[in-house]
Design an enzyme around this catalytic site. Structure first.
Site, PDB file in Angstrom:
ATOM      1  N   ASP A   1      18.399  27.274  29.971  1.00 39.74           N
ATOM      2  CA  ASP A   1      18.321  25.971  29.305  1.00 39.74           C
ATOM      3  C   ASP A   1      16.964  25.322  29.614  1.00 39.74           C
ATOM      4  O   ASP A   1      16.461  25.385  30.739  1.00 39.74           O
ATOM      5  CB  ASP A   1      19.472  25.071  29.794  1.00 39.74           C
ATOM      6  CG  ASP A   1      19.701  23.884  28.865  1.00 39.74           C
ATOM      7  OD1 ASP A   1      20.732  23.845  28.191  1.00 39.74           O
ATOM      8  OD2 ASP A   1      18.817  22.989  28.814  1.00 39.74           O
TER       9      ASP A   1
ATOM     10  N   CYS B   1      18.490  29.746  16.261  1.00 42.84           N
ATOM     11  CA  CYS B   1      18.241  30.904  15.384  1.00 42.84           C
ATOM     12  C   CYS B   1      16.820  31.407  15.592  1.00 42.84           C
ATOM     13  O   CYS B   1      16.578  32.617  15.625  1.00 42.84           O
ATOM     14  CB  CYS B   1      18.462  30.543  13.920  1.00 42.84           C
ATOM     15  SG  CYS B   1      20.213  30.459  13.437  1.00 42.84           S
TER      16      CYS B   1
ATOM     17  N   HIS C   1      27.016  27.474  21.316  1.00 40.58           N
ATOM     18  CA  HIS C   1      26.491  27.972  22.588  1.00 40.58           C
ATOM     19  C   HIS C   1      27.453  27.660  23.711  1.00 40.58           C
ATOM     20  O   HIS C   1      28.095  26.621  23.718  1.00 40.58           O
ATOM     21  CB  HIS C   1      25.108  27.390  22.884  1.00 40.58           C
ATOM     22  CG  HIS C   1      25.031  25.893  22.769  1.00 40.58           C
ATOM     23  ND1 HIS C   1      24.920  25.245  21.552  1.00 40.58           N
ATOM     24  CD2 HIS C   1      25.061  24.924  23.718  1.00 40.58           C
ATOM     25  CE1 HIS C   1      24.888  23.942  21.753  1.00 40.58           C
ATOM     26  NE2 HIS C   1      24.977  23.715  23.062  1.00 40.58           N
TER      27      HIS C   1
END
Ligand code: 5GP
Ligand code: ZN
Length: 114
Positions: free
Chosen positions: A34, A11, A100
C-alpha cells in the site's frame, strides 16, 4: 484474459502501466505494498481484472484465488496474525473502486473496528 478499466489506478498497476514491485503475482492476481501503509505490513491483493467491489465480482473462482493469495502471502512472509479488510462502498471507506483485500500486520489492532 484479464479485463481492465482504462481509468482505474489498480488496473494500471495490474497491466504494468504503473511500475510496481509485486509481493505476489499469478496470471490473474497481483499483490503490492500500500502507498500509504496503516501498519508495518500493509499489502493490497487484487484480481487483475477489474471488478469495482466485492458486491460486483461474479467470478467465484477468481474470488477464491484472491483469498488464497492472502493465505499464501502471509504464509510466505511468516505472518501468523493479521487483519484482512475489504471495504465495500464509500460509507465503508472504499476509495479505490477496484476490489482489493488489505492485509495488515505488525501491530496491535483494536476490535470493534471504528
Ligand atoms: P480503500 O480505502 O479503497 O479500501 O483502500 C485503497 C487503498 O489503496 C488505500 O490504503 C491507499 O493508500 C491505497 N492506494 C491508493 N492509490 C494507490 C496507488 O497508486 N498505489 C498503491 N500501492 N496504493 C494505493
Ligand atoms: Zn480496475
Amino acid at each position: 484474459m484479464n479485463k481492465f478499466d482504462e481509468n482505474c489506478i489498480f488496473c494500471k498497476i495490474a497491466k504494468g502501466e504503473i511500475p510496481t514491485t509485486p509481493v505476489y503475482e499469478t496470471e490473474d492476481v497481483i499483490a503490492f505494498n500500500d502507498l500509504n501503509p496503516q501498519a508495518p505490513v500493509h499489502i493490497l491483493v487484487i484480481p487483475k481484472s477489474h471488478y469495482p467491489s466485492l458486491s460486483e465480482i461474479d467470478d467465484v473462482e477468481l474470488l477464491g484465488k484472491v483469498a488464497n493469495a492472502v493465505r499464501e502471502i502471509t504464509k510466505k512472509l511468516g505472518i501468523t496474525s493479521y487483519r484482512t479488510v475489504i471495504n465495500t462502498g464509500e460509507q465503508a471507506g472504499q476509495t479505490v473502486m477496484h476490489l482489493h483485500f488489505h492485509i495488515m500486520a505488525g501491530r496491535e489492532f483494536t476490535w470493534p473496528a471504528g
